[in-house]
Design a protein around this motif. Structure first.
Motif, PDB file in Angstrom:
ATOM      1  N   TYR A 811       0.856  -1.184   0.000  1.00 50.04           N
ATOM      2  CA  TYR A 811       0.000   0.000   0.000  1.00 50.04           C
ATOM      3  C   TYR A 811       0.900   1.245   0.000  1.00 50.04           C
ATOM      4  N   PHE A 812       0.583   2.165  -0.905  1.00 50.51           N
ATOM      5  CA  PHE A 812       1.436   3.349  -1.029  1.00 50.51           C
ATOM      6  C   PHE A 812       0.556   4.609  -1.073  1.00 50.51           C
ATOM      7  N   LYS A 813       1.109   5.701  -0.589  1.00 46.49           N
ATOM      8  CA  LYS A 813       0.381   6.965  -0.478  1.00 46.49           C
ATOM      9  C   LYS A 813       0.166   7.583  -1.852  1.00 46.49           C
ATOM     10  N   ILE A 814      -1.075   8.061  -2.050  1.00 43.77           N
ATOM     11  CA  ILE A 814      -1.397   8.919  -3.188  1.00 43.77           C
ATOM     12  C   ILE A 814      -1.899  10.258  -2.630  1.00 43.77           C
ATOM     13  N   GLY A 815      -2.960  10.200  -1.785  1.00 48.40           N
ATOM     14  CA  GLY A 815      -3.423  11.403  -1.086  1.00 48.40           C
ATOM     15  C   GLY A 815      -2.700  11.556   0.239  1.00 48.40           C
ATOM     16  N   ARG A 816      -2.785  12.776   0.798  1.00 45.27           N
ATOM     17  CA  ARG A 816      -2.027  13.030   2.018  1.00 45.27           C
ATOM     18  C   ARG A 816      -2.584  12.272   3.214  1.00 45.27           C
ATOM     19  N   TYR A 817      -3.863  11.807   3.126  1.00 38.91           N
ATOM     20  CA  TYR A 817      -4.433  11.062   4.242  1.00 38.91           C
ATOM     21  C   TYR A 817      -4.348   9.541   4.019  1.00 38.91           C
ATOM     22  N   SER A 818      -3.624   9.120   3.031  1.00 39.81           N
ATOM     23  CA  SER A 818      -3.403   7.684   2.810  1.00 39.81           C
ATOM     24  C   SER A 818      -2.119   7.271   3.516  1.00 39.81           C
ATOM     25  N   ARG A 819      -1.679   6.039   3.351  1.00 38.76           N
ATOM     26  CA  ARG A 819      -0.532   5.557   4.111  1.00 38.76           C
ATOM     27  C   ARG A 819       0.331   4.613   3.274  1.00 38.76           C
ATOM     28  N   ASP A 820       1.544   4.421   3.742  1.00 41.01           N
ATOM     29  CA  ASP A 820       2.445   3.408   3.202  1.00 41.01           C
ATOM     30  C   ASP A 820       2.451   2.226   4.176  1.00 41.01           C
ATOM     31  N   ASP A 821       2.229   1.045   3.631  1.00 41.27           N
ATOM     32  CA  ASP A 821       2.147  -0.120   4.512  1.00 41.27           C
ATOM     33  C   ASP A 821       2.214  -1.389   3.657  1.00 41.27           C
ATOM     34  N   TYR A 822       2.298  -2.522   4.328  1.00 37.76           N
ATOM     35  CA  TYR A 822       2.226  -3.823   3.672  1.00 37.76           C
ATOM     36  C   TYR A 822       1.004  -4.562   4.197  1.00 37.76           C
ATOM     37  N   LEU A 823       0.265  -5.193   3.289  1.00 35.70           N
ATOM     38  CA  LEU A 823      -0.926  -5.949   3.672  1.00 35.70           C
ATOM     39  C   LEU A 823      -0.738  -7.418   3.321  1.00 35.70           C
ATOM     40  N   LEU A 824      -1.007  -8.266   4.283  1.00 41.91           N
ATOM     41  CA  LEU A 824      -1.075  -9.712   4.053  1.00 41.91           C
ATOM     42  C   LEU A 824      -2.510 -10.148   4.342  1.00 41.91           C
ATOM     43  N   ARG A 825      -3.100 -10.855   3.367  1.00 41.94           N
ATOM     44  CA  ARG A 825      -4.512 -11.189   3.529  1.00 41.94           C
ATOM     45  C   ARG A 825      -4.787 -12.587   2.972  1.00 41.94           C
ATOM     46  N   ALA A 826      -5.719 -13.303   3.617  1.00 46.91           N
ATOM     47  CA  ALA A 826      -6.207 -14.607   3.132  1.00 46.91           C
ATOM     48  C   ALA A 826      -7.719 -14.558   3.117  1.00 46.91           C
ATOM     49  N   ALA A 827      -8.315 -15.134   2.080  1.00 44.23           N
ATOM     50  CA  ALA A 827      -9.782 -15.138   1.963  1.00 44.23           C
ATOM     51  C   ALA A 827     -10.246 -16.490   1.453  1.00 44.23           C
ATOM     52  N   ILE A 828     -11.425 -16.882   1.864  1.00 47.49           N
ATOM     53  CA  ILE A 828     -12.018 -18.143   1.410  1.00 47.49           C
ATOM     54  C   ILE A 828     -13.500 -17.923   1.184  1.00 47.49           C
ATOM     55  N   SER A 829     -14.042 -18.590   0.177  1.00 43.20           N
ATOM     56  CA  SER A 829     -15.475 -18.463  -0.116  1.00 43.20           C
ATOM     57  C   SER A 829     -15.956 -19.716  -0.825  1.00 43.20           C
ATOM     58  N   ASP A 830     -17.243 -19.930  -0.743  1.00 44.43           N
ATOM     59  CA  ASP A 830     -17.865 -21.053  -1.442  1.00 44.43           C
ATOM     60  C   ASP A 830     -19.369 -20.833  -1.409  1.00 44.43           C
ATOM     61  N   GLY A 831     -20.083 -21.673  -2.140  1.00 51.35           N
ATOM     62  CA  GLY A 831     -21.533 -21.555  -2.166  1.00 51.35           C
ATOM     63  C   GLY A 831     -22.129 -22.548  -3.125  1.00 51.35           C
ATOM     64  N   PHE A 832     -23.415 -22.429  -3.343  1.00 49.79           N
ATOM     65  CA  PHE A 832     -24.096 -23.291  -4.300  1.00 49.79           C
ATOM     66  C   PHE A 832     -25.072 -22.462  -5.109  1.00 49.79           C
ATOM     67  N   ASN A 833     -25.162 -22.783  -6.393  1.00 52.98           N
ATOM     68  CA  ASN A 833     -26.068 -22.120  -7.327  1.00 52.98           C
ATOM     69  C   ASN A 833     -25.854 -20.610  -7.345  1.00 52.98           C
ATOM     70  N   THR A 834     -24.601 -20.184  -7.341  1.00 51.90           N
ATOM     71  CA  THR A 834     -24.317 -18.751  -7.367  1.00 51.90           C
ATOM     72  C   THR A 834     -24.142 -18.220  -8.782  1.00 51.90           C
ATOM     73  N   ASP A 835     -24.101 -19.118  -9.767  1.00 53.57           N
ATOM     74  CA  ASP A 835     -23.961 -18.717 -11.167  1.00 53.57           C
ATOM     75  C   ASP A 835     -25.333 -18.766 -11.823  1.00 53.57           C
ATOM     76  N   LEU A 836     -25.378 -18.449 -13.103  1.00 54.31           N
ATOM     77  CA  LEU A 836     -26.615 -18.620 -13.864  1.00 54.31           C
ATOM     78  C   LEU A 836     -27.025 -20.086 -13.876  1.00 54.31           C
ATOM     79  N   MET A 837     -28.324 -20.355 -13.942  1.00 53.58           N
ATOM     80  CA  MET A 837     -28.846 -21.716 -13.956  1.00 53.58           C
ATOM     81  C   MET A 837     -29.763 -21.884 -15.165  1.00 53.58           C
ATOM     82  N   PRO A 838     -29.189 -22.089 -16.360  1.00 53.36           N
ATOM     83  CA  PRO A 838     -30.028 -22.242 -17.558  1.00 53.36           C
ATOM     84  C   PRO A 838     -31.005 -23.403 -17.391  1.00 53.36           C
ATOM     85  N   GLY A 839     -32.199 -23.223 -17.901  1.00 53.87           N
ATOM     86  CA  GLY A 839     -33.207 -24.267 -17.790  1.00 53.87           C
ATOM     87  C   GLY A 839     -34.033 -24.163 -16.533  1.00 53.87           C
TER      88      GLY A 839
END
Length: 954
Positions: A811-839
């Protein structure tokens, strides 16, 4: 031959015979002549102990055999063959009193069937006198018998079979045959009777020696035939032919006898065995045809399996002449006519019988006659006469087959239209041309709808032409018209198997087996039932279906047992069944199938790496050579050898072998081996097949292929979103945690998937850049350009089947109220019938999302979890506009807030429109609006209120 102690040799022989026929009874009612065998087959540990006992007796170690049999009987006290084997082992150990007591005790044990108890009682009574009887019989033996000398088979008489005891009572004379039976030489009948008596009466010790001595005593049969070992392939084939003949399976007997003749062409007994088995087969076919003719006389005749114009005597004479031809050739003579020719012209060396062109032509004529191809029989018999014009047997053969052809033509000309059409259809099938048979089969069935045989013919022809649905309809109607019918039920079961209805196939095969029918159909029916049961994941049913086949000499039976036992995780028993199948295998294809089952067994043991190594070795050694490229591809895919599967599918496609759903399987194999271009090519070809009507897929199945094309072909993407709330606004995909108050943020991200590493079988690598700006803050904090934050990083999805992503960003500053930092992140997701269901116009859908991250330099930790369940509705002509009311729950955590945790839930609605699709690609973009009101369930008040987002995913 190395000499053995008599007791040990006879004991081992008795054990072997009991292994083949563990329980037998002779049915003397009516005209029955077949030995009725009721099996209670062993399996698992008792079977292994039984085999160990046999080996111990053969090695001269009866005590070890006794120990093994004691344990086997403890596990299977109901087995008559184990009890009999124990008595025999005790005798071999010189413990006659114990043997007699064991036999008497078993004879009174009601857990054994009646036949076994009678046999054991007889064995107990015979123990005392057995040795004296054997000594007396040895005096008549002139020398040791060659185990390679097999008694020639003759057709079974229709009266009560002769036994060894009966022959002895008549002073060695063979009982007379009933009237009408073909004349068979007395010596062959006597030897046949002695062999049959040995099996039926379970008197293997005395009868085996007597039979061998009688065979050896005939110098005219033994001339020029060297003794063969019991391990000799020709002897094994002949022995299998004898046993097939004894149980009435004349087709198998003829096949096995042919193999014996090929392996030992100079062996006279094997030639006679072949001739007599063929005679029995021909007469059995004639009897079957006669019965069918009587049943269907009211309609019209069915296929002539044998020519009705030739009586049994003519059939017998055809076979006898063929036998005489072989006997003359084997003796080095050609009869009277040939003797005259030889006086004028003597060849330098005699031509072997099986290599003589005239003999080959005559033999081909006999085979053609046997299968009803009279035109071919006339052609081959004419060729035999042309090559050997002085041979009267060939001329007689030609006259007989010409008569058969003339009568067949005359009958066809005089037959009703339905019968003529049926005969044409049968002729086309004999030529292996089912397409040509289709019109005539339809005509026969329509002209004689009450003729069951014609309906059977039509179903068969339709099925051979891959017209499954039509074949199923005809079979269904025929069963409704004629009632439960074994043949029709079996046919419908086979069709159900081909159509994928394995449960229905199981029901049909079980119903067919419950009805009476020819014994020769039993094995095929039970194998089909076992295959269907295995396809329904019911290996216990498959194994039980094969139990009545007992100690079969059919490789397919043991192979099917091995597969069922493997699925049942009875791995030791499966290995034993595979060993038996391997011993019986006679073709390269059978050995390849056994090797495949062995690989599956290794996989079942949990050693996939060893299975793949064994697959490679088998492929390199040529064991799997009979498999085509397509079959090899599926085998490699099943065992997890991705590279070999891809190579084999590529070879199959290059050879033009892939079609229909095989293209889909090839595409997935290419994707797994990271050949994305080929995967896309084959997926698109499969979609073309669907469009052309050559491949049937559901709308969902077709959409799945298009979505796969979209995922594999994606090289870049973008996300632009507007988010309102205090926490858990959306999935936090591009937004950092909001402020403690209400805020609105605008964010955007673009990403790129590099070639080669960007997409690898569902695993992805994205390089991204993102920015976000706060445009509203309820607490009066800074907004606009001064809050613009920049970020760039790497995102990985390391697993194919788990939607887990790992991210590292600067993460790097663009505006004066932003910050310089490093982000480490992990995400997981799942589901059923989340896409189109033709028919589908409406469906249930659900999903969850969770993430956790840390800003390294500012020591800020955060986490977010949300889940929802809703009902989706498809609107619009194209079905791409989806409305989903839902209820959801969300929780968030941030260690920089005064109250770190917040939990809320409530109803919401999602509106989504999908776009940017092609013929081959599913929609790759969507516009998404998400709104929800949440009530606070716990923690900070930030969990309460309105939350909304507007996203454009490209």
């Amino acid at each position: 031959m190395r000499s053995f102690r008599r007791g040990t040799l006879l004991a081992a022989t008795a054990i072997l015979l009991h292994a083949v026929t563990p329980a037998a009874a002779v049915d003397m009612t009516g005209d029955a002549t077949a030995v009725r065998i009721e099996y209670l087959p062993l399996s698992g540990p008792p079977l292994l102990l039984f085999r160990n006992a046999k080996r111990a007796l053969a090695d001269g170690n009866p005590q070890r055999a006794i120990d093994n049999l004691d344990e086997a009987i403890r596990q299977r006290p109901d087995s008559g063959e184990l009890r009999t084997a124990l008595v025999t082992a005790l005798q071999a150990a010189g413990r006659g009193d114990e043997a007699r007591q064991a036999a008497l005790s078993a004879a009174e044990d009601l857990r054994l069937d009646a036949v076994a108890r009678r046999q054991l009682a007889a064995q107990a009574a015979a123990i005392g006198a057995e040795e004296n009887e054997a000594v007396a019989k040895r005096k008549t033996v002139e020398g040791p018998a060659s185990p390679g000398k097999m008694p020639a088979m003759q057709p079974k008489a229709k009266d009560k079979p002769a036994t060894a005891a009966g022959a002895a009572d008549n002073g060695g004379e063979t009982p007379p045959l009933p009237p009408g039976e073909p004349a068979i030489d007395a010596e062959a009948i006597r030897r046949l009777s002695e062999r049959a008596a040995a099996i039926r009466q379970e008197r293997a010790q005395a009868q085996e020696a007597e039979t061998a001595a009688d065979i050896a005593a005939g110098p005219e049969d033994a001339a020029g035939a060297a003794p063969l070992s019991t391990d000799d392939p020709a002897y094994k084939a002949a022995d299998a032919a004898y046993r097939a003949y004894e149980r009435g399976d004349y087709a198998d007997a003829a096949s096995r006898a042919e193999e014996a003749v090929k392996l030992a062409p100079g062996h006279a007994d094997y030639q006679k065995l072949l001739d007599n088995a063929r005679t029995a087969l021909a007469e059995a076919k004639q009897r079957s045809t006669a019965v069918k003719a009587e049943e269907e006389a009211a309609t019209s005749p069915s296929e002539p399996a044998t020519e009705s114009g030739l009586d049994a005597g003519a059939i017998r004479r055809l076979s006898e002449r063929a036998a005489e031809i072989r006997e003359e050739r084997n003796a080095g003579t050609e009869g009277e006519d040939v003797a005259v020719t030889e006086a004028l012209e003597t060849p330098a060396a005699p031509v072997p019988a099986t290599e003589d062109p005239a003999y080959k032509a005559a033999d081909a004529a006999y085979r053609a006659y046997e299968r009803g191809d009279y035109e071919k029989a006339v052609s081959d018999a004419g060729e035999a006469v042309r090559l050997a014009p002085a041979n009267s047997d060939y001329r007689a053969l030609l006259e007989n087959v010409e008569t058969a052809l003339a009568q067949a033509n005359a009958r066809t000309a005089a037959a009703p239209p339905a019968a003529r059409a049926a005969e044409e259809a049968y002729a086309a099938l004999r030529r292996n041309d089912p397409e040509a048979a289709l019109r005539d089969a339809w005509q026969a069935a329509r002209n004689a709808p009450g003729n069951r045989a014609y309906q059977v013919l039509l179903v068969d022809v339709l099925n051979r032409n891959a017209m499954r649905e039509e074949a199923f309809r005809v079979a269904d109607e025929a069963i409704a018209r004629f009632g439960a019918d074994r043949t029709l039920l079996a046919q419908r079961g086979v069709i159900r198997q081909a159509m994928g209805d394995q449960a229905g196939a199981v029901a049909d095969f079980e119903a067919a087996l419950a009805l009476p029918g020819p014994a020769e159909e039993e094995t095929a029916l039970r194998l089909n039932l076992a295959a269907a049961a295995m396809a329904t994941d019911a290996p216990e049913t498959a194994y039980q279906a094969l139990v009545p086949l007992g100690d079969s000499n059919d490789t397919a039976v043991w192979l099917a047992r091995a597969k069922a036992l493997t699925a049942m995780e009875s791995l030791t028993a499966a290995a034993t069944a595979l060993e038996q199948a391997e011993m019986l295998a006679t073709s390269e294809r059978q050995r390849a199938d056994i090797a495949i089952a062995g690989l599956d067994l290794i996989m079942a043991e949990g050693d996939g790496r060893r299975a793949r190594s064994a697959l490679r070795i088998a492929a390199e050694d040529g064991v799997l050579a009979p498999l085509g490229a397509t079959e090899m591809a599926y085998l490699a895919a099943r065992l997890g050898d991705r590279a070999l599967a891809y190579d084999a599918f590529s070879e199959a496609y290059a050879a033009g072998e892939l079609e229909g759903s095989q293209l889909i399987d090839a595409a997935y194999a290419a994707r797994r081996d990271i050949h994305n271009d080929d995967a896309l090519f084959w997926l698109k070809r499969a979609i073309d097949e669907v469009d052309a009507g050559r491949l049937s897929l559901s709308p969902e199945g077709l959409f799945g292929l298009r979505r796969e094309v979209s995922d594999i072909s994606r090289r870049w993407g973008a996300n632009i979103g507007l988010f309102y709330g205090s926490s858990g606004i959306s999935d936090a995909y591009i937004t950092p945690p909001a402020s403690a108050g209400r805020s609105m943020q605008l964010g955007a991200e673009a990403y790129w998937r590099p070639p080669v590493i960007g997409y690898r079988d569902g695993r992805t690598v994205d390089l991204f850049a993102r920015q976000f700006t706060t445009v509203y803050d309820s607490l009066g904090g800074p907004v606009g350009a001064p809050t613009t934050q920049g970020a760039a990083g790497l995102r990985l999805k390391p697993f194919t089947n788990l939607n887990l992503t790992l991210e590292a960003a600067r993460y790097f500053k663009i505006g004066r109220y932003s910050r310089d930092d490093y982000l480490l992140r992990a995400a997981i997701s799942d589901g059923f019938n989340t896409d189109l269901m033709p028919g589908s116009s409406a469906w249930w859908t659900g999903q969850y999302f969770g993430e956790a991250g840390r800003y390294v330099e500012s020591d800020e930790d955060f986490a977010l979890v949300n889940a929802s369940l809703g009902r989706s509705f498809s609107l619009g002509d194209d079905g791409n506009f989806i409305v989903t009311p839902f209820i959801g729950i969300s929780a968030d955590y941030n260690n920089t807030y005064a109250t770190e945790f917040a939990l809320g839930a409530g109803p919401g609605i999602n509106l989504r429109y999908w776009f940017r699709e092609t013929k081959y690609e599913a929609p790759m973009s969507h516009l998404d609006f998400n709104g929800q009101y949440r009530a606070r369930l716990g923690g900070d008040d930030r969990a309460r209120g309105w939350f909304a987002s507007l996203n454009l995913m490209i």
